[in-house]
Enzyme design. Sequence first.
Site, PDB file in Angstrom:
ATOM      1  N   HIS A  65       1.119  -1.256  -0.018  1.00 34.26           N
ATOM      2  CA  HIS A  65       0.035   0.140  -0.326  1.00 34.26           C
ATOM      3  C   HIS A  65       1.013   1.094  -0.126  1.00 34.26           C
ATOM      4  O   HIS A  65       0.502   2.350  -0.038  1.00 34.26           O
ATOM      5  CB  HIS A  65      -0.684   0.437   1.436  1.00 34.26           C
ATOM      6  CG  HIS A  65      -2.144  -0.992   0.905  1.00 34.26           C
ATOM      7  ND1 HIS A  65      -3.174  -0.176   0.818  1.00 34.26           N
ATOM      8  CD2 HIS A  65      -2.059  -2.087   0.701  1.00 34.26           C
ATOM      9  CE1 HIS A  65      -4.253  -1.867   0.303  1.00 34.26           C
ATOM     10  NE2 HIS A  65      -3.185  -2.394   0.738  1.00 34.26           N
ATOM     11  N   VAL A  69       2.115   3.398  -4.313  1.00 35.91           N
ATOM     12  CA  VAL A  69       1.394   4.958  -4.262  1.00 35.91           C
ATOM     13  C   VAL A  69       2.534   5.443  -4.488  1.00 35.91           C
ATOM     14  O   VAL A  69       3.334   6.105  -4.180  1.00 35.91           O
ATOM     15  CB  VAL A  69       0.819   5.111  -3.319  1.00 35.91           C
ATOM     16  CG1 VAL A  69      -0.123   6.837  -3.930  1.00 35.91           C
ATOM     17  CG2 VAL A  69      -0.481   4.369  -3.716  1.00 35.91           C
ATOM     18  N   SER A  75       4.862   7.469   2.913  1.00 38.51           N
ATOM     19  CA  SER A  75       3.773   8.560   3.012  1.00 38.51           C
ATOM     20  C   SER A  75       2.628   7.761   3.623  1.00 38.51           C
ATOM     21  O   SER A  75       2.191   8.694   4.053  1.00 38.51           O
ATOM     22  CB  SER A  75       3.846   8.794   1.699  1.00 38.51           C
ATOM     23  OG  SER A  75       3.402   8.023   0.619  1.00 38.51           O
ATOM     24  N   SER A 193      -2.821 -15.227   0.949  1.00 28.52           N
ATOM     25  CA  SER A 193      -2.375 -16.631   1.339  1.00 28.52           C
ATOM     26  C   SER A 193      -3.121 -16.469   2.985  1.00 28.52           C
ATOM     27  O   SER A 193      -3.509 -17.214   3.314  1.00 28.52           O
ATOM     28  CB  SER A 193      -0.541 -17.543   1.208  1.00 28.52           C
ATOM     29  OG  SER A 193      -0.914 -18.878   1.979  1.00 28.52           O
ATOM     30  N   ASP A 242      -7.260 -18.476   3.771  1.00 26.26           N
ATOM     31  CA  ASP A 242      -6.259 -19.348   3.974  1.00 26.26           C
ATOM     32  C   ASP A 242      -7.432 -20.203   5.223  1.00 26.26           C
ATOM     33  O   ASP A 242      -6.691 -19.754   6.174  1.00 26.26           O
ATOM     34  CB  ASP A 242      -5.244 -19.892   3.687  1.00 26.26           C
ATOM     35  CG  ASP A 242      -4.995 -21.291   2.658  1.00 26.26           C
ATOM     36  OD1 ASP A 242      -6.506 -21.754   3.527  1.00 26.26           O
ATOM     37  OD2 ASP A 242      -3.919 -21.667   2.820  1.00 26.26           O
ATOM     38  N   ASP A 250       1.707 -19.145   1.739  1.00 23.38           N
ATOM     39  CA  ASP A 250       2.397 -20.632   0.863  1.00 23.38           C
ATOM     40  C   ASP A 250       1.009 -20.683  -0.240  1.00 23.38           C
ATOM     41  O   ASP A 250       0.286 -19.958  -0.540  1.00 23.38           O
ATOM     42  CB  ASP A 250       2.484 -21.940   1.352  1.00 23.38           C
ATOM     43  CG  ASP A 250       1.190 -21.971   1.787  1.00 23.38           C
ATOM     44  OD1 ASP A 250      -0.360 -21.787   1.555  1.00 23.38           O
ATOM     45  OD2 ASP A 250       0.761 -23.586   3.347  1.00 23.38           O
TER      46      ASP A 250
END
Length: 324
Positions: A65, A69, A75, A193, A242, A250
């Site tokens: 994230h 950007v 930031s 996962s 998962d 995995d």
Amino acid sequence: MANYSRFLLLLLPLLLHIHNVKSELQLNYYTKSCPRAEDIIKEQVATLYHKHGNTAVSWIRNLFHDCMVKSCDASLYLDTANGLESEKESPRNFGMRNFKYIETIKQALEKECPNTVSCADIVALSARDGLLWLGGPIKIEMKTGRKDSKGTYFSQVEKYLPNHNDSISFVLSRFQSIGIDTEGTVALLGAHSVGRVHCVNLVHRLYPTVDPTIDPDYAKYLKGRCPSPNPDPEAVLYSRFDRETTMILDNMYYKNILNKKGLLIVDQELVSDPNTLPFVVKMANDNNYFHQQFARAMLILSENNPLIGDQGEIRKVCRYVNSA
């Protein structure tokens, strides 16, 4: 000949400048300025993981994230203050958490080497070291030397950060724009996962009718986790990506989506797109291959347009820019 010599004299400073810019990010960047920097981060990551296991998932997610950007520059970590609007407030960053533990690592580094290690490097290295505790790639040689941004990109988050409802072709194009190929993108989505998804981001596949690409028995389970088409965004209502190897990075993720057990639209589209399906099948059959491609793509992501030299600063506190 004289003109050629003058040309070389003019060109040499430019070449030196380019070389210096490229060499700003390097392995063992803190060897002289803070020799124990990477060891301290490893130690802190281990301590925090044993206290709060989900931090390892957060650090991997935060790297994505932050770096997608515009730049890997921390930031994302800036709070709203002094005219800056935090990227954390963007709907695309809904559910992001555990930011406070980066400050814990930062404080440990400040005691050892004040004003030396950037928050951006902490974000990158904590993601790398967190993989160890999730059973991911053990050894990733990650360069450091990033500087921290002096501002946020709140208004541009949605432009750069793909959404879980976006088509796989759009997601591929966003990753390709920062140098990550289709194979690498499929691998990075394997981060699904581990971790969980809030019902807010799931119910559109369950109500008013179930998405036909979801296995019926799995849809029944998901409805049990998300019984309302209008879940409270403040409530702890979620499903894990998962259910079998919950906190292990995995290839079970790829096996699940091949069996119509993907949580998000982008997960299931990896199977329906002919460009990505071969990589999904290969990763489902070979966990080592998945780890290799994940490590390769993660390095590219971590080096996306870093701030170097005087383009940024070394924040004293990751939540705020330094005072003038």
